[in-house]
Design an enzyme around this catalytic site. Structure first.
Site, PDB file in Angstrom:
ATOM      1  N   GLN A   1      -5.458  -2.228   9.010  1.00  0.00           N
ATOM      2  CA  GLN A   1      -5.260  -3.522   8.364  1.00  0.00           C
ATOM      3  C   GLN A   1      -5.903  -4.618   9.220  1.00  0.00           C
ATOM      4  O   GLN A   1      -5.602  -4.750  10.399  1.00  0.00           O
ATOM      5  CB  GLN A   1      -3.752  -3.777   8.179  1.00  0.00           C
ATOM      6  CG  GLN A   1      -3.417  -5.022   7.391  1.00  0.00           C
ATOM      7  CD  GLN A   1      -3.872  -4.937   5.933  1.00  0.00           C
ATOM      8  OE1 GLN A   1      -3.649  -3.950   5.250  1.00  0.00           O
ATOM      9  NE2 GLN A   1      -4.532  -5.986   5.463  1.00  0.00           N
TER      10      GLN A   1
ATOM     11  N   LYS B   1       0.832  -1.203   0.000  1.00  0.00           N
ATOM     12  CA  LYS B   1       0.000   0.000   0.000  1.00  0.00           C
ATOM     13  C   LYS B   1       0.863   1.247   0.000  1.00  0.00           C
ATOM     14  O   LYS B   1       0.591   2.220  -0.711  1.00  0.00           O
ATOM     15  CB  LYS B   1      -0.947  -0.017   1.217  1.00  0.00           C
ATOM     16  CG  LYS B   1      -2.137  -0.932   0.984  1.00  0.00           C
ATOM     17  CD  LYS B   1      -2.908  -1.293   2.236  1.00  0.00           C
ATOM     18  CE  LYS B   1      -3.952  -2.350   1.844  1.00  0.00           C
ATOM     19  NZ  LYS B   1      -4.524  -3.072   2.949  1.00  0.00           N
TER      20      LYS B   1
ATOM     21  N   ASP C   1     -11.628   2.070   3.204  1.00  0.00           N
ATOM     22  CA  ASP C   1     -11.940   0.654   2.970  1.00  0.00           C
ATOM     23  C   ASP C   1     -13.452   0.457   2.769  1.00  0.00           C
ATOM     24  O   ASP C   1     -13.895  -0.601   2.335  1.00  0.00           O
ATOM     25  CB  ASP C   1     -11.499  -0.193   4.182  1.00  0.00           C
ATOM     26  CG  ASP C   1     -10.270  -1.036   3.889  1.00  0.00           C
ATOM     27  OD1 ASP C   1      -9.966  -1.243   2.703  1.00  0.00           O
ATOM     28  OD2 ASP C   1      -9.619  -1.491   4.855  1.00  0.00           O
TER      29      ASP C   1
END
Ligand code: NAP
Length: 282
Positions: free
Chosen positions: A95, A51, A118
């Site tokens: 995460q 990322k 997300d």
């Protein structure tokens, strides 16, 4: 059979994002993403490194917070609270999975919805259901981009999604529905999976079981999208679909690797850009 080249489509999307980021910077807005990693899960570590690399390639500023496995819930919530208020940060990503003592629901729920790149926050999930959203979860959004790139229109098609997770299967089904597909969702309690998948004009498999989808389960001419990431006996990455046998039946098919995976990565960049563009308008 036509191979759907996720790497090529992702590279094109990245180039477009890079240009838009540069344009935003000229207006004085520097898109920023904060990535939080708790503990030392090796797979998560790789995802987070990727990322950061992707952000750097597109000119997006990124910050990584590597937190110890035993961090308390409150400490993590406090950090998110600070990032929520930081104007240099437009996207916040935690995460997953988190260590067992932390509540994923509480943690994701503490991210400001307009920074939830997300799109896992309940607010954004609800907006997606209504078809009026700012962000889409990266993997289903990436699949839709792939379909568009190959002019595959879900409208009027029977779309069968195998898997009903909150991050892939359910939003995937919803996006296909918004695009006027007739959608069937299958899962581990679906009694005759092959009977369902054989009806699919567009088949999306998001299960995580290698060799689940065999040639006899696919309608000739179907579009086959393999979301899964499994390992075969040799340790090589593979999907749910028996690629070698299904490729001769499908009209279009994604490989694993090189299909949906690169699109998932690029959609995070797009969501961060979207968040920064929205902040620029405020
Ligand atoms: P998940 O949360 O484990 O969900 C798997 C789904 O598959 C569940 O809904 C489960 O049904 C269903 N299932 C299990 N066995 C089945 C069977 N025999 N027949 C039909 N359905 C079955 O997984 P996920 O997070 O959605 O991820 C799915 C796969 O996609 C994994 O391989 C993951 O690594 C991969 N993935 C890839 C990307 C990418 O960028 N390419 C991104 C995210 C995930 P129940 O609900 O009934 O248990």
């Amino acid at each position: 059979m036509n191979l759907i080249d996720g790497k090529a489509v992702a590279a094109q999307c990245k180039a477009e994002i890079r240009e838009k980021v540069a344009a935003l910077k000229e207006q004085g807005i520097n898109p920023g993403l904060a990535v939080i990693l708790v503990g030392d899960n090796p797979a998560s570590r790789v995802y987070v490194t990727n990322k950061e690399k992707d952000c750097a390639e597109c000119g997006i500023y990124s910050e990584e917070y590597k937190l110890p496995e035993n961090i308390s819930q409150q400490e993590l919530l406090d950090l998110i609270g600070v990032l929520n208020e930081n104007p240099a940060i437009h996207g916040i990503l935690v995460q997953l999975p988190l260590p067992k003592h932390l509540s994923e629901d509480l943690v994701i729920g503490s991210i400001r919805p307009d920074k939830d790149v997300d799109a896992f926050h309940s607010y954004n999930v609800g907006k997606i259901m209504q078809g009026d959203y700012q962000f889409l979860p990266c993997t289903p959004a990436g699949v839709m981009k792939l379909l568009d790139a190959y002019n595959i229109d879900p409208a009027g098609k029977h779309c069968v999604v195998v898997g009903r997770s909150n991050i892939v299967g359910k939003p995937m089904a919803m996006l296909l529905l918004h695009r006027n597909g007739t959608v069937t969702i299958c899962h581990s309690r679906t009694p005759n999976l092959a009977e369902m998948t054989r009806q699919a004009d567009i088949l999306v498999s998001a299960v995580g079981k290698r060799e689940l989808i065999t040639a006899d389960m696919v309608k000739p001419g179907a579009v086959v999208i393999d979301v899964a990431m499994n390992r075969n006996d040799a340790g090589k990455l593979c999907g749910d679909v028996c690629f070698d046998e299904v490729k001769d039946i499908a009209s279009y098919i994604t490989p694993v690797p090189g299909g949906v995976g690169p699109m998932t990565r690029v959609m995070l960049l797009e969501n961060t850009l979207t968040a920064a563009q929205a902040a620029a308008k405020k």
